[in-house]
Scaffold this motif. Structure first.
Motif, mmCIF file in Angstrom:
data_model
loop_
_atom_site.group_PDB
_atom_site.id
_atom_site.type_symbol
_atom_site.label_atom_id
_atom_site.label_comp_id
_atom_site.label_asym_id
_atom_site.label_seq_id
_atom_site.Cartn_x
_atom_site.Cartn_y
_atom_site.Cartn_z
ATOM 1 N N SER A 184 -19.560 -58.713 -0.296
ATOM 2 C CA SER A 184 -20.074 -59.938 -0.670
ATOM 3 C C SER A 184 -19.584 -60.830 -1.985
ATOM 4 N N ARG A 185 -18.875 -60.134 -2.491
ATOM 5 C CA ARG A 185 -18.372 -60.744 -3.664
ATOM 6 C C ARG A 185 -17.452 -61.919 -3.741
ATOM 7 N N ILE A 190 -21.709 -63.084 6.222
ATOM 8 C CA ILE A 190 -22.518 -62.006 6.668
ATOM 9 C C ILE A 190 -22.909 -60.692 5.659
ATOM 10 N N PRO A 191 -21.878 -60.449 4.862
ATOM 11 C CA PRO A 191 -22.344 -59.376 3.985
ATOM 12 C C PRO A 191 -23.165 -59.983 2.933
ATOM 13 N N THR A 192 -23.008 -61.026 2.394
ATOM 14 C CA THR A 192 -23.694 -61.746 1.543
ATOM 15 C C THR A 192 -25.495 -61.722 2.010
ATOM 16 N N LEU A 193 -25.564 -62.314 3.239
ATOM 17 C CA LEU A 193 -26.774 -62.505 3.911
ATOM 18 C C LEU A 193 -27.512 -61.084 4.013
ATOM 19 N N VAL A 194 -26.629 -60.127 4.541
ATOM 20 C CA VAL A 194 -27.305 -58.797 4.553
ATOM 21 C C VAL A 194 -27.762 -58.055 3.357
ATOM 22 N N GLN A 195 -26.745 -58.130 2.182
ATOM 23 C CA GLN A 195 -27.401 -57.755 1.237
ATOM 24 C C GLN A 195 -28.341 -58.301 0.779
ATOM 25 N N ALA A 253 -28.231 -66.266 9.731
ATOM 26 C CA ALA A 253 -29.340 -65.823 8.925
ATOM 27 C C ALA A 253 -30.568 -65.184 9.647
ATOM 28 N N ASP A 254 -31.226 -66.042 10.574
ATOM 29 C CA ASP A 254 -32.067 -65.544 11.404
ATOM 30 C C ASP A 254 -31.926 -64.126 12.098
ATOM 31 N N ARG A 255 -30.775 -63.835 12.512
ATOM 32 C CA ARG A 255 -30.419 -62.693 13.121
ATOM 33 C C ARG A 255 -30.359 -61.711 12.185
ATOM 34 N N VAL A 256 -29.923 -61.926 10.991
ATOM 35 C CA VAL A 256 -29.752 -60.788 9.942
ATOM 36 C C VAL A 256 -31.271 -60.409 9.498
ATOM 37 N N LEU A 257 -32.226 -61.230 9.331
ATOM 38 C CA LEU A 257 -33.615 -61.163 9.197
ATOM 39 C C LEU A 257 -33.920 -60.202 10.211
ATOM 40 N N ARG A 258 -33.817 -60.463 11.377
ATOM 41 C CA ARG A 258 -34.659 -59.848 12.536
ATOM 42 C C ARG A 258 -33.776 -58.363 12.632
ATOM 43 N N ILE A 259 -32.736 -58.017 12.398
ATOM 44 C CA ILE A 259 -31.961 -56.792 12.454
ATOM 45 C C ILE A 259 -32.351 -56.141 11.224
ATOM 46 N N THR A 260 -32.481 -56.477 10.136
ATOM 47 C CA THR A 260 -32.708 -55.754 9.047
ATOM 48 C C THR A 260 -34.452 -55.602 8.839
ATOM 49 N N GLY A 261 -35.324 -56.398 9.462
ATOM 50 C CA GLY A 261 -36.463 -56.294 9.518
ATOM 51 C C GLY A 261 -37.062 -56.680 7.871
ATOM 52 N N SER A 262 -36.374 -57.532 7.308
ATOM 53 C CA SER A 262 -36.631 -58.418 6.301
ATOM 54 C C SER A 262 -37.677 -59.514 6.344
ATOM 55 N N ASP A 263 -38.393 -59.787 5.424
ATOM 56 C CA ASP A 263 -39.230 -60.778 5.466
ATOM 57 C C ASP A 263 -38.923 -61.723 4.257
ATOM 58 N N ILE A 308 -23.374 -57.469 12.775
ATOM 59 C CA ILE A 308 -24.365 -57.312 11.970
ATOM 60 C C ILE A 308 -24.955 -55.923 11.676
ATOM 61 N N SER A 309 -25.318 -55.231 12.891
ATOM 62 C CA SER A 309 -25.895 -53.994 12.543
ATOM 63 C C SER A 309 -24.831 -53.121 12.116
ATOM 64 N N ALA A 310 -23.629 -53.124 12.285
ATOM 65 C CA ALA A 310 -22.722 -52.240 11.730
ATOM 66 C C ALA A 310 -22.717 -52.544 10.047
ATOM 67 N N VAL A 311 -22.751 -53.742 9.806
ATOM 68 C CA VAL A 311 -22.667 -54.374 8.386
ATOM 69 C C VAL A 311 -24.008 -53.551 7.763
ATOM 70 N N VAL A 312 -25.143 -53.701 8.224
ATOM 71 C CA VAL A 312 -26.481 -53.470 7.822
ATOM 72 C C VAL A 312 -26.548 -51.822 7.645
ATOM 73 N N ALA A 313 -25.767 -50.993 8.604
ATOM 74 C CA ALA A 313 -25.809 -49.595 8.652
ATOM 75 C C ALA A 313 -24.946 -49.195 7.389
ATOM 76 N N HIS A 314 -23.807 -49.921 7.193
ATOM 77 C CA HIS A 314 -22.829 -49.379 5.828
ATOM 78 C C HIS A 314 -23.455 -49.746 4.711
ATOM 79 N N LYS A 315 -24.299 -51.091 4.667
ATOM 80 C CA LYS A 315 -24.792 -51.385 3.392
ATOM 81 C C LYS A 315 -25.894 -50.289 2.918
ATOM 82 N N ARG A 316 -26.686 -50.068 4.070
ATOM 83 C CA ARG A 316 -27.690 -48.942 3.968
ATOM 84 C C ARG A 316 -27.265 -47.428 3.602
#
Length: 331
Positions: A184-185, A190-195, A253-263, A308-316
Motif C-alpha cells: 500500500s506504500r 486494494i492493498p491500502t483499503l485492506v490494510q 471499499a464496500d467489498r473489502v469491508l464485507r470480506i474482512t468483516g470490518s466495521d 480481494i480475499s487473496a490480499v486479505v489472506a496475505h495481509k493476515r
C-alpha cells in the motif's frame, strides 16, 4: 530459457520469477530494491541470480543481461504518489533506464517484453480502450501526466528498436494488477483499503469514489507475459492485459469491508488533500483485451472478490504468499 527480470523483487516481478522457475527456466534479477523487497524473493533466493543495481547503471544492466536470451523489463518508478511527488527521478528511471535496457537487449540479441501501463491512455474514457485508441493527456506542466508521457515514449523506443534493429520486442499495458505482495506504500487502492480495514482504521477514498476501474489478479497476468514474449506474432505490438469486471472504487471499499468483516467507516478525501493542486483523475478506464485473447487465449479467471480475499489472506499472514497461475487461456 535464461531470463532477466528487471524489477524482479517487486510485486509483479517476483511473481513472474516464481512462474519462470516453475516452468524450469533460469532467472536473473536486476533490482536496486528501492521499491522491491528481498522478502518477495526469500523463498527462491538460492534458485536465482541477483544483481543489485539500477537500470540507470549501464554496468549493472550489462552484467545482468549477459548470457540471457529473454528480458522482462518491469523496473521503473512505481505508483501515482511517486510520480507526482518525485517527477524528475521518475522520468529518469522510466526514460533513461528503459533506453539502457533496450540497448543491452539489442547488443545481446535477446527477446524483450516491456511492461508499460494503462496510464498511457490518459484521460481517454472510451467504453472499451483498445491498443490503437488515442492517448488523451493533460498539460505537460501537470506532473500527473509525466508517467503516461514517459511510458508512452518507452513504448515508442521499444517499437523503434523492433522496427530499426529487429529487436523482438513486445509491449504490455496492464490495467490495475492486484494480488499478494502488493504494498500500500505507493497508494495502490486494494492493498491500502485492506490494510485500513484490518487495522480498524477509516477506509479512505479519493474524490467521490465513482471512478470506475477493472482489477486483474497477478496470477492471471503473469502467464500471459511469458506467452506473449514467446510468440513471434506479438513482436512490435502492444497488448492490453486486464480484468473484465468493471467496478467503482466505492464498491471496492464496500467489498473489502464485507470480506474482512470490518466495521471501519468510509471517508472521502478530496484530491487536493491527497495530491498536489491541479491533480486530474480519470473517471473511467476499462480495457479491451481482444488482441491478447485472440493471440494467446488470454482470459482473466479470477473474480474481484477472489482477488480481494487473496490480499486479505496475505495481509493476515494466514497463507503462503504464492498464487496459482493460470495458463492465460480460456476456461
Amino acid at each position: 530459457m535464461r531470463t532477466l527480470v528487471t524489477g524482479g523483487a517487486g510485486f509483479i516481478g517476483s511473481h513472474l520469477v516464481d512462474h519462470l522457475l516453475a516452468l524450469g527456466h533460469e532467472a536473473v534479477i536486476l533490482d536496486d530494491f528501492s521499491s522491491g523487497s528481498g522478502a518477495n524473493l526469500a523463498p527462491v533466493a538460492d534458485a536465482v541470480t541477483t544483481v543489485r543495481g539500477s537500470i540507470l547503471d549501464e554496468t549493472a544492466v550489462e552484467e545482468a543481461t549477459s548470457g540471457c536470451d529473454t528480458v522482462f523489463h518491469l523496473a521503473g518508478a512505481v505508483g501515482v504518489h511517486a510520480i507526482v511527488n518525485q517527477p524528475l527521478e521518475s522520468l529518469r528511471k522510466n526514460l533513461v533506464g528503459t533506453q539502457t535496457v533496450l540497448e543491452a537487449a539489442r547488443r545481446h540479441g535477446t527477446r524483450l517484453l516491456f511492461v508499460s501501463t494503462s496510464e498511457v491512455y490518459g484521460k481517454n474514457s472510451k467504453v472499451l480502450l483498445n491498443e490503437d485508441d488515442d492517448r488523451v493527456l493533460g498539460s505537460p506542466l501537470k506532473s500527473r501526466w509525466s508517467y503516461s508521457a514517459a511510458k508512452g515514449l518507452d513504448e515508442l523506443m521499444a517499437y523503434c528498436y523492433w522496427l530499426q534493429h529487429g529487436l523482438r520486442a513486445v509491449m504490455v499495458r496492464p490495467f490495475n494488477v492486484v494480488g499478494p505482495r502488493q504494498t500500500s506504500r505507493y497508494g495502490m487502492v486494494i492493498p491500502t483499503l485492506v490494510q485500513q480495514a484490518l487495522a480498524g482504521e477509516p477506509l479512505t477514498i479519493h474524490g467521490d469514489g465513482a471512478q470506475r476501474r477493472c482489477f486483474c489478479a497477478v496470477g492471471d497476468v503473469v502467464p500471459a507475459l511469458v506467452a506473449l514474449v514467446m510468440n513471434e506474432r506479438a513482436y512490435g505490438q502492444a497488448f492490453n492485459l486486464g480484468g473484465s469486471e468493471e467496478v467503482c472504487i466505492r464498491e471496492v471499499a464496500d467489498r473489502v469491508l464485507r470480506i474482512t468483516g470490518s466495521d471501519s467507516p468510509v471517508v472521502h478525501v478530496p484530491y487536493e488533500q491527497a495530491y498536489r493542486s491541479g491533480f486530474e483523475e480519470v473517471p473511467r478506464r476499462v480495457p479491451d483485451t481482444t488482441r491478447a485473447r485472440e493471440l494467446i487465449g488470454f482470459r482473466p479467471r479470477t473474480s474481484l472478490d477472489e482477488v480481494i480475499s487473496a490480499v486479505v489472506a496475505h495481509k493476515r499472514g494466514r497463507v503462503r504468499d504464492t498464487v496459482n497461475y493460470t495458463s492465460g487461456g480460456s476456461r
